[in-house]
Design a protein around this motif. Structure first.
Motif, mmCIF file in Angstrom:
data_model
loop_
_atom_site.group_PDB
_atom_site.id
_atom_site.type_symbol
_atom_site.label_atom_id
_atom_site.label_comp_id
_atom_site.label_asym_id
_atom_site.label_seq_id
_atom_site.Cartn_x
_atom_site.Cartn_y
_atom_site.Cartn_z
ATOM 1 N N LEU A 298 -16.148 17.183 -17.779
ATOM 2 C CA LEU A 298 -15.045 17.246 -16.536
ATOM 3 C C LEU A 298 -15.540 16.036 -15.605
ATOM 4 C CD1 LEU A 298 -15.262 20.681 -15.497
ATOM 5 C CD2 LEU A 298 -13.285 19.666 -15.860
ATOM 6 N N ILE A 299 -16.648 15.567 -15.585
ATOM 7 C CA ILE A 299 -17.246 14.308 -14.735
ATOM 8 C C ILE A 299 -16.944 13.019 -15.127
ATOM 9 C CG2 ILE A 299 -19.122 13.027 -13.951
ATOM 10 C CD1 ILE A 299 -20.656 15.457 -13.762
ATOM 11 N N SER A 300 -16.791 13.037 -16.533
ATOM 12 C CA SER A 300 -16.236 11.646 -17.138
ATOM 13 C C SER A 300 -14.859 11.654 -17.598
ATOM 14 C CB SER A 300 -17.259 11.528 -18.422
ATOM 15 O OG SER A 300 -17.035 12.641 -19.424
ATOM 16 N N ALA A 301 -14.048 12.709 -17.184
ATOM 17 C CA ALA A 301 -12.633 12.929 -17.825
ATOM 18 C C ALA A 301 -12.121 11.643 -17.129
ATOM 19 C CB ALA A 301 -12.160 14.182 -17.421
ATOM 20 N N ALA A 302 -10.934 11.116 -17.952
ATOM 21 C CA ALA A 302 -10.312 9.701 -17.446
ATOM 22 C C ALA A 302 -9.218 10.384 -16.788
ATOM 23 C CB ALA A 302 -9.763 9.178 -18.659
ATOM 24 N N ILE A 303 -8.438 9.946 -15.511
ATOM 25 C CA ILE A 303 -7.559 10.405 -14.905
ATOM 26 C C ILE A 303 -6.487 9.452 -14.696
ATOM 27 C CG2 ILE A 303 -6.624 11.422 -12.838
ATOM 28 C CD1 ILE A 303 -8.627 13.211 -14.051
ATOM 29 N N ALA A 304 -5.197 9.529 -14.743
ATOM 30 C CA ALA A 304 -4.315 8.314 -14.715
ATOM 31 C C ALA A 304 -4.518 7.387 -13.394
ATOM 32 C CB ALA A 304 -2.991 8.918 -14.777
ATOM 33 N N ALA A 305 -4.496 5.942 -13.662
ATOM 34 C CA ALA A 305 -4.544 5.263 -12.391
ATOM 35 C C ALA A 305 -3.187 5.523 -11.511
ATOM 36 C CB ALA A 305 -4.508 3.755 -13.126
ATOM 37 N N ALA A 306 -3.612 5.096 -10.379
ATOM 38 C CA ALA A 306 -2.594 5.276 -9.491
ATOM 39 C C ALA A 306 -1.345 4.367 -9.636
ATOM 40 C CB ALA A 306 -3.139 4.962 -7.850
ATOM 41 N N ALA A 307 -0.120 4.843 -9.057
ATOM 42 C CA ALA A 307 1.069 4.137 -9.246
ATOM 43 C C ALA A 307 1.170 2.895 -8.344
ATOM 44 C CB ALA A 307 2.466 5.258 -9.290
ATOM 45 N N PRO A 308 1.690 1.793 -8.589
ATOM 46 C CA PRO A 308 1.765 0.704 -7.753
ATOM 47 C C PRO A 308 2.968 0.732 -6.481
ATOM 48 C CG PRO A 308 2.920 0.203 -9.651
ATOM 49 C CD PRO A 308 2.663 1.696 -9.936
ATOM 50 N N ALA A 309 3.251 1.750 -5.913
ATOM 51 C CA ALA A 309 4.046 1.821 -4.844
ATOM 52 C C ALA A 309 3.314 1.597 -3.594
ATOM 53 C CB ALA A 309 4.890 3.406 -4.844
ATOM 54 N N LEU A 310 3.598 0.456 -3.172
ATOM 55 C CA LEU A 310 2.928 -0.146 -1.763
ATOM 56 C C LEU A 310 3.633 0.196 -0.563
ATOM 57 C CD1 LEU A 310 1.756 -3.516 -2.879
ATOM 58 C CD2 LEU A 310 0.516 -1.558 -3.110
ATOM 59 N N THR A 311 3.067 0.489 0.436
ATOM 60 C CA THR A 311 3.515 1.062 1.641
ATOM 61 C C THR A 311 2.574 0.355 2.837
ATOM 62 O OG1 THR A 311 2.441 3.249 1.629
ATOM 63 C CG2 THR A 311 4.796 3.116 1.100
ATOM 64 N N ALA A 312 1.691 -0.216 2.321
ATOM 65 C CA ALA A 312 0.569 -1.049 3.315
ATOM 66 C C ALA A 312 0.146 -2.048 2.684
ATOM 67 C CB ALA A 312 -0.404 0.105 3.765
ATOM 68 N N CYS A 313 -0.025 -3.039 3.756
ATOM 69 C CA CYS A 313 -0.830 -4.288 3.008
ATOM 70 C C CYS A 313 -1.763 -4.971 3.927
ATOM 71 C CB CYS A 313 0.512 -5.459 2.736
ATOM 72 S SG CYS A 313 1.392 -5.959 4.199
ATOM 73 N N GLY A 314 -2.519 -5.938 3.225
ATOM 74 C CA GLY A 314 -3.584 -6.503 4.323
ATOM 75 C C GLY A 314 -2.661 -7.435 5.669
ATOM 76 N N SER A 315 -3.617 -7.684 6.531
ATOM 77 C CA SER A 315 -3.251 -8.443 7.667
ATOM 78 C C SER A 315 -4.217 -9.414 7.901
ATOM 79 C CB SER A 315 -3.327 -7.488 8.840
ATOM 80 O OG SER A 315 -3.075 -8.319 10.015
ATOM 81 N N GLN A 316 -3.765 -10.611 8.350
ATOM 82 C CA GLN A 316 -4.490 -11.824 8.720
ATOM 83 C C GLN A 316 -5.006 -11.823 10.115
ATOM 84 O OE1 GLN A 316 -5.380 -14.059 6.427
ATOM 85 N NE2 GLN A 316 -3.942 -13.408 4.645
ATOM 86 N N SER A 317 -5.006 -10.670 10.820
ATOM 87 C CA SER A 317 -5.328 -10.519 12.349
ATOM 88 C C SER A 317 -6.401 -9.991 12.434
ATOM 89 C CB SER A 317 -4.192 -9.720 12.871
ATOM 90 O OG SER A 317 -4.313 -8.403 12.503
ATOM 91 N N HIS A 318 -7.341 -9.852 11.461
ATOM 92 C CA HIS A 318 -8.575 -9.201 11.470
ATOM 93 C C HIS A 318 -9.849 -9.944 10.927
ATOM 94 C CE1 HIS A 318 -6.728 -5.730 13.547
ATOM 95 N NE2 HIS A 318 -5.898 -5.790 12.428
ATOM 96 N N PRO A 319 -9.997 -11.213 11.477
ATOM 97 C CA PRO A 319 -10.948 -11.979 10.842
ATOM 98 C C PRO A 319 -12.444 -11.528 10.418
ATOM 99 C CG PRO A 319 -10.881 -12.853 13.176
ATOM 100 C CD PRO A 319 -9.682 -11.843 12.862
#
Length: 215
Positions: free
Chosen positions: A10-31
């Motif tokens: 159970l611990i080592s079971a492989a689970i499918a990776a997350a889908a690439p649907a983006l709704t948030a992105c990085g910001s340059q406003s926080h150095p």
């Protein structure tokens, strides 16, 4: 013996990776920030400190230089995966708080005792968490506390941590916290409550394992 084997699977079971649907992105406003969660910064220095904890623990477990280099090669995404876990931990903790959920030291100790029994002792559990989830030994109890929060939150929602209803709740919390990642570390997928190219978070695997423990 059979129980321990099933748990290991159970611990080592492989689970499918997350889908690439983006709704948030990085910001340059926080150095200087690796991420911002609920207006609070996770600094690059904090992230690097957490990664260094893992690297030191890995080095202690694998003193041979050639083998250590192999460990480094196999964990090349450690920095990004660590940031993913740091953000998810905050999202999960807030969701649990909002639901009126708390976890006691006794509950954490009980969970740890059960997992140590399955892993063959304290060292075995610490090594397993280090190798499978990139959790340094000093962070193990914090990690178990969050897993218990996840279990309780799922139970309160009438579901479990593998089901869409649980992750939908975390998605709502992600949106409320306005999770914002530095672009160098990828982007946060609000719908999946995960960084885009990160492996499936520990909570999916580990809470399912812990749920198999006898009361």
């Amino acid at each position: 013996m059979h129980r321990r084997r099933r748990t290991a699977l159970l611990i080592s079971a492989a689970i499918a990776a997350a889908a690439p649907a983006l709704t948030a992105c990085g910001s340059q406003s926080h150095p200087g920030a690796a991420a911002v969660v609920g207006g609070e910064r996770i600094t690059v220095a904090q992230l690097e400190g957490r990664v260094n904890e893992v690297r030191r623990a890995q080095r202690a477990v694998v003193p041979d230089e050639a083998q250590y280099q192999q460990v480094l090669a196999s964990t090349g995404s450690l920095t990004r995966d660590t940031l993913h876990n740091m953000v998810l931990d905050q999202v999960l903790h807030r969701a649990a708080q909002d639901a009126g959920i708390s976890v006691t030291r006794k509950e954490v100790s009980g969970m740890r005792a059960g997992l140590e029994q399955q892993a063959g002792g304290t060292k075995g559990l610490e090594t397993a968490w280090l190798q499978k989830y990139g959790i340094a030994p000093g962070r193990l109890d914090d990690n178990l506390r969050l897993q218990l929060e996840a279990q309780k939150l799922a139970a309160k929602l009438g579901t479990d941590t593998t089901q869409p209803a649980f992750w939908k709740a975390l998605s709502r919390t992600s949106q409320e916290l306005h999770v914002d990642l530095n672009p160098r570390y990828g982007a946060w997928d609000v719908q999946k409550s995960g960084r885009v190219d990160a492996r499936t978070p520990w909570v999916r695997e580990v809470t399912a394992t812990a749920a198999q423990q006898p009361a």
